[in-house]
Design a protein around this motif. Structure first.
Motif, PDB file in Angstrom:
ATOM      1  N   LEU A 140       0.826  -1.210   0.000  1.00 50.78           N
ATOM      2  CA  LEU A 140       0.000   0.000   0.000  1.00 50.78           C
ATOM      3  C   LEU A 140       0.862   1.262   0.000  1.00 50.78           C
ATOM      4  CD1 LEU A 140      -2.941   1.105   0.207  1.00 50.78           C
ATOM      5  CD2 LEU A 140      -2.588   1.152   2.680  1.00 50.78           C
ATOM      6  N   ARG A 141       1.928   1.230   0.778  1.00 58.04           N
ATOM      7  CA  ARG A 141       2.773   2.403   0.955  1.00 58.04           C
ATOM      8  C   ARG A 141       3.942   2.465  -0.022  1.00 58.04           C
ATOM      9  NH1 ARG A 141       1.744   4.524   6.163  1.00 58.04           N
ATOM     10  NH2 ARG A 141       0.188   3.301   7.262  1.00 58.04           N
ATOM     11  N   GLY A 142       4.217   1.352  -0.702  1.00 61.67           N
ATOM     12  CA  GLY A 142       5.379   1.323  -1.591  1.00 61.67           C
ATOM     13  C   GLY A 142       6.674   1.370  -0.842  1.00 61.67           C
ATOM     14  N   GLU A 143       6.728   0.690   0.302  1.00 57.96           N
ATOM     15  CA  GLU A 143       7.940   0.639   1.110  1.00 57.96           C
ATOM     16  C   GLU A 143       8.552  -0.751   0.991  1.00 57.96           C
ATOM     17  OE1 GLU A 143       7.152   1.823   5.114  1.00 57.96           O
ATOM     18  OE2 GLU A 143       6.248   3.723   4.535  1.00 57.96           O
ATOM     19  N   GLY A 144       9.759  -0.827   0.471  1.00 62.75           N
ATOM     20  CA  GLY A 144      10.435  -2.102   0.313  1.00 62.75           C
ATOM     21  C   GLY A 144       9.932  -2.909  -0.872  1.00 62.75           C
ATOM     22  N   LEU A 145       8.861  -2.440  -1.489  1.00 56.73           N
ATOM     23  CA  LEU A 145       8.239  -3.086  -2.651  1.00 56.73           C
ATOM     24  C   LEU A 145       7.710  -1.996  -3.570  1.00 56.73           C
ATOM     25  CD1 LEU A 145       6.029  -5.640  -0.684  1.00 56.73           C
ATOM     26  CD2 LEU A 145       7.987  -6.285  -2.094  1.00 56.73           C
ATOM     27  N   HIS A 146       7.464  -2.332  -4.833  1.00 58.20           N
ATOM     28  CA  HIS A 146       6.791  -1.380  -5.705  1.00 58.20           C
ATOM     29  C   HIS A 146       5.366  -1.179  -5.208  1.00 58.20           C
ATOM     30  CE1 HIS A 146       9.983  -1.046  -8.621  1.00 58.20           C
ATOM     31  NE2 HIS A 146      10.047  -2.362  -8.760  1.00 58.20           N
ATOM     32  N   GLN A 147       4.929   0.068  -5.165  1.00 58.68           N
ATOM     33  CA  GLN A 147       3.570   0.336  -4.698  1.00 58.68           C
ATOM     34  C   GLN A 147       2.565  -0.361  -5.609  1.00 58.68           C
ATOM     35  OE1 GLN A 147       0.667   2.121  -5.694  1.00 58.68           O
ATOM     36  NE2 GLN A 147      -0.219   1.778  -3.666  1.00 58.68           N
ATOM     37  N   ASP A 148       1.627  -1.083  -4.992  1.00 53.57           N
ATOM     38  CA  ASP A 148       0.658  -1.854  -5.755  1.00 53.57           C
ATOM     39  C   ASP A 148      -0.612  -1.986  -4.919  1.00 53.57           C
ATOM     40  OD1 ASP A 148      -0.857  -3.814  -7.101  1.00 53.57           O
ATOM     41  OD2 ASP A 148       0.929  -4.855  -7.821  1.00 53.57           O
ATOM     42  N   SER A 149      -1.580  -1.123  -5.182  1.00 53.14           N
ATOM     43  CA  SER A 149      -2.815  -1.113  -4.399  1.00 53.14           C
ATOM     44  C   SER A 149      -3.609  -2.399  -4.554  1.00 53.14           C
ATOM     45  CB  SER A 149      -3.689   0.086  -4.797  1.00 53.14           C
ATOM     46  OG  SER A 149      -3.046   1.295  -4.477  1.00 53.14           O
ATOM     47  N   ALA A 150      -3.569  -2.984  -5.756  1.00 55.38           N
ATOM     48  CA  ALA A 150      -4.310  -4.227  -5.983  1.00 55.38           C
ATOM     49  C   ALA A 150      -3.734  -5.363  -5.141  1.00 55.38           C
ATOM     50  CB  ALA A 150      -4.293  -4.600  -7.463  1.00 55.38           C
ATOM     51  N   GLU A 151      -2.397  -5.438  -5.062  1.00 49.40           N
ATOM     52  CA  GLU A 151      -1.773  -6.460  -4.218  1.00 49.40           C
ATOM     53  C   GLU A 151      -2.043  -6.184  -2.743  1.00 49.40           C
ATOM     54  OE1 GLU A 151       0.524  -9.555  -4.601  1.00 49.40           O
ATOM     55  OE2 GLU A 151      -1.234  -9.352  -5.881  1.00 49.40           O
ATOM     56  N   ALA A 152      -2.011  -4.900  -2.375  1.00 47.09           N
ATOM     57  CA  ALA A 152      -2.333  -4.554  -0.990  1.00 47.09           C
ATOM     58  C   ALA A 152      -3.747  -5.017  -0.652  1.00 47.09           C
ATOM     59  CB  ALA A 152      -2.209  -3.044  -0.786  1.00 47.09           C
ATOM     60  N   PHE A 153      -4.673  -4.743  -1.548  1.00 43.97           N
ATOM     61  CA  PHE A 153      -6.069  -5.145  -1.335  1.00 43.97           C
ATOM     62  C   PHE A 153      -6.169  -6.663  -1.185  1.00 43.97           C
ATOM     63  CE2 PHE A 153     -10.187  -6.538  -2.930  1.00 43.97           C
ATOM     64  CZ  PHE A 153     -11.053  -5.732  -2.209  1.00 43.97           C
ATOM     65  N   ARG A 154      -5.455  -7.402  -2.031  1.00 43.96           N
ATOM     66  CA  ARG A 154      -5.531  -8.864  -2.006  1.00 43.96           C
ATOM     67  C   ARG A 154      -5.029  -9.427  -0.677  1.00 43.96           C
ATOM     68  NH1 ARG A 154      -2.518 -13.505  -3.607  1.00 43.96           N
ATOM     69  NH2 ARG A 154      -0.621 -12.315  -4.032  1.00 43.96           N
ATOM     70  N   TRP A 155      -3.936  -8.892  -0.161  1.00 44.36           N
ATOM     71  CA  TRP A 155      -3.399  -9.413   1.091  1.00 44.36           C
ATOM     72  C   TRP A 155      -4.212  -8.946   2.296  1.00 44.36           C
ATOM     73  CZ3 TRP A 155      -0.644 -13.542   1.232  1.00 44.36           C
ATOM     74  CH2 TRP A 155       0.190 -13.876   0.170  1.00 44.36           C
ATOM     75  N   PHE A 156      -4.737  -7.716   2.238  1.00 40.98           N
ATOM     76  CA  PHE A 156      -5.640  -7.289   3.316  1.00 40.98           C
ATOM     77  C   PHE A 156      -6.875  -8.190   3.362  1.00 40.98           C
ATOM     78  CE2 PHE A 156      -3.897  -2.718   3.206  1.00 40.98           C
ATOM     79  CZ  PHE A 156      -3.216  -2.878   4.399  1.00 40.98           C
ATOM     80  N   GLN A 157      -7.372  -8.584   2.185  1.00 39.98           N
ATOM     81  CA  GLN A 157      -8.519  -9.485   2.139  1.00 39.98           C
ATOM     82  C   GLN A 157      -8.227 -10.790   2.854  1.00 39.98           C
ATOM     83  OE1 GLN A 157      -9.719  -9.948  -2.050  1.00 39.98           O
ATOM     84  NE2 GLN A 157     -11.747  -9.244  -1.445  1.00 39.98           N
ATOM     85  N   LYS A 158      -7.057 -11.357   2.615  1.00 41.21           N
ATOM     86  CA  LYS A 158      -6.689 -12.626   3.238  1.00 41.21           C
ATOM     87  C   LYS A 158      -6.626 -12.491   4.760  1.00 41.21           C
ATOM     88  CE  LYS A 158      -4.074 -14.556  -0.674  1.00 41.21           C
ATOM     89  NZ  LYS A 158      -4.793 -15.837  -0.758  1.00 41.21           N
ATOM     90  N   ALA A 159      -6.021 -11.400   5.236  1.00 40.79           N
ATOM     91  CA  ALA A 159      -5.932 -11.196   6.683  1.00 40.79           C
ATOM     92  C   ALA A 159      -7.318 -10.932   7.287  1.00 40.79           C
ATOM     93  CB  ALA A 159      -4.995 -10.034   6.993  1.00 40.79           C
TER      94      ALA A 159
END
Length: 325
Positions: free
Chosen positions: A221-240
Motif C-alpha cells: 500500500l505504501r510502496g515501502e520495500g516493494l513497488h507500490q501496488d494497491s491491488a496487491e495490498a487489497f488482495r493481502w488485506f482481504q486474506k488477513a
C-alpha cells in the motif's frame, strides 16, 4: 516513490507480541502409529493424527504416552468440558514435558509465563523453553524471542530477540517470520532494511499468517520495500481480514470507500467496517457517517447483517489451532 496513504489510517506494521502455544510435531519417544488425538481437541486444532474418544486418550496418557498427556493438557486449557481445568492442563503438560516432548515443554512454559493454572514463574518457563529449543523446536525459539523483546523474566535485549526470531524463522515458524520481518522493518537489533522485512513478511503471509499478510499488504500500500501496488495490498488485506484481523478489515473498508485497488463499493466498505466495530475495534468509526450518507437504509441494514456473518477474531479459546500437539 510517493508515499500512498489513506484518510484515517492508523499504526503501520505490527508484530505478534504474545507467547503462544503452537502446532508441533511428535518426537521419537511415541510412535506416530500409536498417537491418538482426542476427538474434541482434533475438531478444534485440526489434527491429522488418528482420532479416538476422550476415555481412550486419557487412558493412554495414564500409561505414559507423551502425545496423549499433551492432548489432555490441551483439552484442559481449552476448557472443553466441565471436568477440565487449567490446573489439570499444567499437570498434563508437565507429564509430557518431563518425558522430553518438545511441544508440551513449550506449552508448560507458556502456562508459567501467563500464570494459567499455576503461579507465574519466568525461571521455570525459561528452563522449559530452552529444553524445547535444544530439540530445535521452532516455537520455543519464537517464544524466547518474545521474552527478550519484552524483557519478561530476562533483561530486555533486541539483539537477543532478533537472534531467536531468526532461528524460529529459519525453522519455518510463521510468527517468528513475521516478527523477524518487523525487526528488520523497524531496525530493532539490526540495521533497518524494509526489503528484507518484505521477504520475511511474504514467507509468513504465504504460510497463512494473518499478521504477515497484513504487514505485507501495508508495504504494498505504501510502496515501502516493494513497488507500490494497491491491488496487491487489497488482495493481502482481504486474506488477513478473512481470518478475523480487524486492522485489515478497516483497511479494506477505506480501500472500498476510495476505490483503491478495487471498485468503489460503499456497502462492502460498511460491511467490513461494521465487522471490525463488532469485534471492538473502533479505529475506523470516523468513516462510517460518510458511508451511511451514500447508502439507503436498506443497504445499511443488509451490510450490518452481512457483518454479523463474518468470522469473529480468534480469542484464546478460538485460536486452538495455535496449540502444540
Amino acid at each position: 516513490m510517493e508515499r500512498t496513504a489513506m484518510r484515517g489510517e492508523f499504526a503501520v506494521r505490527l508484530l505478534v507480541s504474545v507467547v503462544i502455544l503452537v502446532t508441533g510435531v511428535a518426537v521419537a519417544q511415541d510412535s506416530t502409529k500409536e498417537q491418538c488425538s482426542m476427538a474434541v481437541v482434533s475438531r478444534l486444532v485440526g489434527s491429522g493424527q488418528r482420532v479416538c474418544d476422550t476415555t481412550v486418550a486419557q487412558d493412554m496418557a495414564k500409561r505414559g504416552h507423551a502425545f496423549e498427556q499433551n492432548q489432555s493438557g490441551l483439552a484442559s486449557v481449552l476448557a472443553i468440558g466441565p471436568d477440565f481445568s487449567e490446573q489439570q492442563a499444567v499437570g498434563g503438560f508437565k507429564q509430557a514435558a518431563q518425558r522430553g516432548y518438545a511441544p508440551a515443554q513449550v506449552n508448560l512454559a507458556v502456562m508459567y509465563i501467563n500464570g494459567w493454572g499455576t503461579r507465574t514463574n519466568y525461571g521455570t518457563a525459561l528452563r522449559w523453553l530452552h529444553a524445547a529449543a535444544d530439540q530445535k523446536f521452532a516455537r520455543a525459539y519464537y517464544n524466547l524471542g518474545i521474552l527478550y523483546l519484552q524483557g519478561q523474566g530476562v533483561h530486555q535485549d533486541n539483539a537477543e530477540a532478533f537472534r531467536w526470531f531468526q532461528k524460529g524463522a529459519d525453522a519455518g515458524d510463521p510468527d517468528a517470520q513475521t516478527n523477524l520481518g518487523y525487526m528488520h522493518d523497524q531496525g530493532l537489533g539490526c540495521t533497518r532494511d524494509v526489503k528484507t522485512a518484505a521477504t520475511w513478511y511474504r514467507k509468513a503471509a504465504e504460510a497463512g499468517n494473518p499478521l504477515g499478510e497484513y504487514n505485507l499488504a501495508d508495504l504494498y500500500l505504501r510502496g515501502e520495500g516493494l513497488h507500490q501496488d494497491s491491488a496487491e495490498a487489497f488482495r493481502w488485506f482481504q486474506k488477513a481480514a478473512a481470518q478475523g484481523h480487524t486492522g485489515a478489515r478497516i483497511k479494506l473498508a477505506y480501500m472500498y470507500a476510495e476505490g483503491m485497488g478495487t471498485e468503489k463499493d460503499p456497502e462492502a466498505a460498511y460491511t467490513w467496517l461494521t465487522s471490525a466495530s463488532l469485534a471492538g475495534d473502533q479505529r475506523g468509526r470516523d468513516l462510517a457517517p460518510n458511508l451511511e450518507a451514500q447508502m439507503s437504509p436498506e443497504q445499511i441494514a443488509e451490510a450490518r447483517q452481512r457483518a454479523h456473518t463474518l468470522p469473529a477474531p480468534a480469542g484464546r479459546q478460538l485460536s486452538a489451532k495455535a496449540f502444540a500437539q
